[in-house]
Design an enzyme around this catalytic site. Structure first.
Site, PDB file in Angstrom:
ATOM      1  N   GLU A 180      -7.530  -9.502  -6.217  1.00 28.08           N
ATOM      2  CA  GLU A 180      -8.028  -9.731  -7.396  1.00 28.08           C
ATOM      3  C   GLU A 180      -6.338 -10.133  -8.505  1.00 28.08           C
ATOM      4  O   GLU A 180      -5.485  -9.493  -7.964  1.00 28.08           O
ATOM      5  CB  GLU A 180      -8.027  -8.811  -8.021  1.00 28.08           C
ATOM      6  N   CYS A 219      -5.223  -9.177 -16.779  1.00 28.98           N
ATOM      7  CA  CYS A 219      -5.452 -10.187 -15.740  1.00 28.98           C
ATOM      8  C   CYS A 219      -6.531 -10.949 -16.303  1.00 28.98           C
ATOM      9  O   CYS A 219      -6.658 -12.885 -16.668  1.00 28.98           O
ATOM     10  CB  CYS A 219      -5.142 -10.629 -14.237  1.00 28.98           C
TER      11      CYS A 219
HETATM   12  P1  NAD Z   1       3.073  -8.123  -8.798  1.00 33.06           P
HETATM   13  O1  NAD Z   1       2.497  -9.301  -7.790  1.00 33.06           O
HETATM   14  O2  NAD Z   1       4.207  -8.271  -8.653  1.00 33.06           O
HETATM   15  O3  NAD Z   1       2.640  -6.426  -7.246  1.00 33.06           O
HETATM   16  C1  NAD Z   1       1.455  -5.855  -8.020  1.00 33.06           C
HETATM   17  C2  NAD Z   1       1.628  -5.226  -6.243  1.00 33.06           C
HETATM   18  O4  NAD Z   1       2.207  -5.854  -5.015  1.00 33.06           O
HETATM   19  C3  NAD Z   1       2.536  -4.229  -6.633  1.00 33.06           C
HETATM   20  O5  NAD Z   1       2.324  -2.766  -5.856  1.00 33.06           O
HETATM   21  C4  NAD Z   1       3.446  -4.275  -5.779  1.00 33.06           C
HETATM   22  O6  NAD Z   1       4.780  -3.399  -5.230  1.00 33.06           O
HETATM   23  C5  NAD Z   1       2.713  -4.793  -4.173  1.00 33.06           C
HETATM   24  N1  NAD Z   1       3.978  -6.009  -4.001  1.00 33.06           N
HETATM   25  C6  NAD Z   1       5.097  -6.704  -5.116  1.00 33.06           C
HETATM   26  N2  NAD Z   1       5.270  -7.793  -3.740  1.00 33.06           N
HETATM   27  C7  NAD Z   1       5.088  -7.170  -2.619  1.00 33.06           C
HETATM   28  C8  NAD Z   1       5.436  -7.944  -1.018  1.00 33.06           C
HETATM   29  N3  NAD Z   1       5.497  -8.849  -1.258  1.00 33.06           N
HETATM   30  N4  NAD Z   1       4.452  -7.200  -0.224  1.00 33.06           N
HETATM   31  C9  NAD Z   1       3.348  -6.010  -0.382  1.00 33.06           C
HETATM   32  N5  NAD Z   1       3.551  -5.678  -1.926  1.00 33.06           N
HETATM   33  C10 NAD Z   1       3.981  -6.484  -2.993  1.00 33.06           C
HETATM   34  O7  NAD Z   1       1.926  -7.778  -9.837  1.00 33.06           O
HETATM   35  P2  NAD Z   1       2.726  -7.060 -10.382  1.00 33.06           P
HETATM   36  O8  NAD Z   1       2.911  -7.109 -11.807  1.00 33.06           O
HETATM   37  O9  NAD Z   1       2.065  -5.418 -10.077  1.00 33.06           O
HETATM   38  O10 NAD Z   1       1.405  -6.886 -11.392  1.00 33.06           O
HETATM   39  C11 NAD Z   1       0.536  -8.145 -12.450  1.00 33.06           C
HETATM   40  C12 NAD Z   1       0.076  -9.348 -12.209  1.00 33.06           C
HETATM   41  O11 NAD Z   1      -1.656  -8.108 -11.416  1.00 33.06           O
HETATM   42  C13 NAD Z   1      -0.745  -9.931 -13.293  1.00 33.06           C
HETATM   43  O12 NAD Z   1      -0.311 -11.590 -12.295  1.00 33.06           O
HETATM   44  C14 NAD Z   1      -1.815  -9.914 -13.506  1.00 33.06           C
HETATM   45  O13 NAD Z   1      -2.491 -11.348 -13.242  1.00 33.06           O
HETATM   46  C15 NAD Z   1      -2.469  -9.799 -12.346  1.00 33.06           C
HETATM   47  N6  NAD Z   1      -3.921  -8.486 -11.958  1.00 33.06           N
HETATM   48  C16 NAD Z   1      -4.811  -9.161 -11.335  1.00 33.06           C
HETATM   49  C17 NAD Z   1      -6.193  -8.109 -12.106  1.00 33.06           C
HETATM   50  C18 NAD Z   1      -7.075  -8.954 -11.638  1.00 33.06           C
HETATM   51  O14 NAD Z   1      -7.940  -7.859 -11.149  1.00 33.06           O
HETATM   52  N7  NAD Z   1      -7.439  -9.981 -10.959  1.00 33.06           N
HETATM   53  C19 NAD Z   1      -5.628  -6.692 -12.546  1.00 33.06           C
HETATM   54  C20 NAD Z   1      -4.370  -7.400 -12.480  1.00 33.06           C
HETATM   55  C21 NAD Z   1      -3.494  -7.333 -12.773  1.00 33.06           C
END
Ligand code: NAD
Length: 500
Positions: free
Chosen positions: A269, A303
């Site tokens: 997602e 998102c």
């Molecule tokens: P992010 O990708 O920075 O982090 C998301 C999660 O991934 C966190 O738990 C983070 O610790 C982890 N993470 C980060 N780097 C990682 C790595 N190298 N390996 C494993 N895990 C890692 O995103 P964010 O800033 O927390 O959230 C915002 C983003 O999420 C936006 O792009 C938003 O659109 C998206 N989002 C999507 C949905 C959906 O359902 N499509 C819902 C909510 C948020």
């Protein structure tokens, strides 16, 4: 007594006692424990910058211990009667609902959203527990005769196995329940890694799941200051069978590449860049109301947030004036203040990114109708902003803004609106406003988005399949599709029963 009924002095005590009740350890095999190296990290209030809590920071070794526990629990959990799993989920729904004020306050404290919105997230997030408790007992297989009439085909669904669930910071409860509930329904065990910026809600939720009777080892939670230190060893471990990730597209791509090594099932997602299209025959007041919801929910840190307002040239002036008036009237403040409509952004970096996109758009020729700047003082606040005349090639239209900023651009024909809407690598949510249902359907057929709202600014619902196309991801959460993400299909071929 609810928070709003308390005296002005009471909320600080209430916050302190709630924070003191949140488990600070790692949940492994049903026990809360310290990190193996005793490392910790701090969680901050984005409205004040103050430290709210200090949590254990899981190491790679702890992550493997969590998978050990999930793996050990998998076989008996898969054999647990669907009704038993369903009733645990239903009890969890009741408990989250009973503790709604606690969950709402925790989310407001660690994430910044206004309390009213946090309460809305509790309702939405809890509903996944109830929805999947109902789905647990209705995961049908099939039995049929082969076309030539001799043999039989039996198809059954089995739990995919131990899962890694990774959630973002913006919806701390709902992003967890959207994964945990269908995994429980399907009979999977799991390791949950919440975002380090907002892990307190997930910690409190995990304790609630234990209180609801979830057996030890089914849900393990490893908050950590090093995300890759958790995902790296788990994705490489052959016992892990699936990764479900909600977060940004770049991180999702990296995890998919890592998951390919063991050919893991993946649900992704990812990011969005939602168009909000206002046609010439739209009810403008309804469109403004929808725009406020689609843009400002979670301060724009969603998102599904409307990211590009595409407005027919004949109604653009009217829409822009009304929308800007509504945006300009919003009160910014700490989410616990009942007057607050817009909380802070998650951190200073997020606010700088939003302002850089606004400044670049203005340099490229956009006009600031309202807002346009950070708010001075403590916390990471940004003014609700409307930009008009945004050139189609401005960076703000090409990427997620993730803040309270609405860029408006105009179109002349339906085909032009469709082309503009599709001119992005993302394909998550989209919003269409028109009084002509045929037009809405015709446009929905042609736009490349996993979700389309017709005259609706909020479309998320536990009963609906949430998810995207293109670089917004793979798989669906919620709906009747949600449980399938956590099951695998087994086909049993049965030789002609008459010849046995
Ligand atoms: P992010 O990708 O920075 O982090 C998301 C999660 O991934 C966190 O738990 C983070 O610790 C982890 N993470 C980060 N780097 C990682 C790595 N190298 N390996 C494993 N895990 C890692 O995103 P964010 O800033 O927390 O959230 C915002 C983003 O999420 C936006 O792009 C938003 O659109 C998206 N989002 C999507 C949905 C959906 O359902 N499509 C819902 C909510 C948020």
């Amino acid at each position: 007594m609810t928070i709003s009924e308390m005296s002005p002095a009471a909320p600080a005590e209430r916050e302190a006692s709630l924070l003191a009740s949140v488990p600070t350890g790692l949940l492994i095999g049903g026990e809360w424990r310290e990190a193996s190296d005793r490392g910790t990290f701090d969680v901050h209030d984005p409205a004040t910058g103050q430290v709210l809590a200090t949590l254990a920071s899981a190491t790679s070794e702890d992550a493997v211990a969590a998978l050990d526990a999930a793996d050990a629990a998998q076989a008996s959990w898969a054999r647990t009667a669907p009704r038993v799993r369903a009733e645990i989920l239903r009890r969890a729904f009741d408990l989250v609902t009973e503790r709604a004020e606690d969950f709402a306050l925790l989310m407001t404290l660690e994430m910044g959203k206004p309390l009213a919105e946090a309460r809305g997230e509790v309702t939405y997030g809890a509903e996944f527990l109830r929805w999947f408790s109902e789905e647990t007992v209705r995961d049908y297989g099939r039995y049929l005769t082969t076309p030539e009439g001799k043999n039989k085909i039996l198809v059954q669904h089995k739990p995919v196995g131990p899962c890694l669930l990774i959630t973002p910071w913006n919806f701390p409860l709902a992003m967890a329940t959207r994964k945990v509930a269908p995994a429980i329904a399907a009979g999977c065990t799991m390791v949950l890694k919440p975002a380090k910026l907002t892990p307190l809600t997930a910690q409190y939720f995990a304790q609630t799941m234990l209180d609801a009777g979830l057996p030890a080892g089914v849900l393990n939670v490893v908050a950590s200051s090093s995300a890759s230190g958790i995902s790296g060893p788990l994705l490489a471990d052959p016992r892990l069978r699936k990764v479900s990730f909600t977060g940004s597209t770049p991180v999702g791509k990296r995890l998919m590449a890592d998951a390919a090594q063991n050919v893991l099932r993946t649900s992704m997602e990812l990011g969005g860049n939602a168009p909000f299209i206002v046609f010439e025959d739209a009810d403008i007041d309804k469109a403004v109301e929808g725009a406020m919801a689609a843009k400002m929910r979670n301060m724009g840190e969603a998102c599904t947030a409307a990211n590009r307002f595409l407005v027919h040239e004949t109604v653009a002036t009217q829409f822009t004036a009304k929308f800007a008036a509504a945006m300009g009237a919003l009160t910014t403040g700490r989410g616990t203040d009942p007057e607050t409509k817009v909380g802070p952004l998650i951190d200073g970096g997020a606010r700088d990114d939003v302002h850089a996109l606004v400044s670049a758009a203005v340099e490229a020729g956009a006009t600031v109708v309202t807002g346009g700047a950070p708010v001075d003082g403590a916390g990471y606040f940004y003014q609700p902003t409307v930009l008009a005349d945004v050139p189609n090639d401005a960076a703000i239209l090409g990427q997620e803004v993730f803040g309270p900023v609405a860029p408006i651009t105009t179109f002349t024909t339906e085909q032009e609106a469709i082309k503009l809407a599709n001119s992005t690598e993302y394909g998550l949510a989209s919003y269409l406003y028109s009084r002509d249902f045929n037009k809405l359907l015709r446009v929905a057929e042609q736009i490349e988005f996993g979700m389309v709202g017709f005259n609706a600014g909020v479309i998320s619902n536990a009963a609906a399949p949430f998810g995207g196309v293109k670089q917004s991801g793979l798989g669906r959460e919620g709906g009747t599709e949600g449980i399938a993400e956590y099951t695998t299909t087994q086909y049993i071929g049965i030789n002609d029963p008459y010849t046995q």
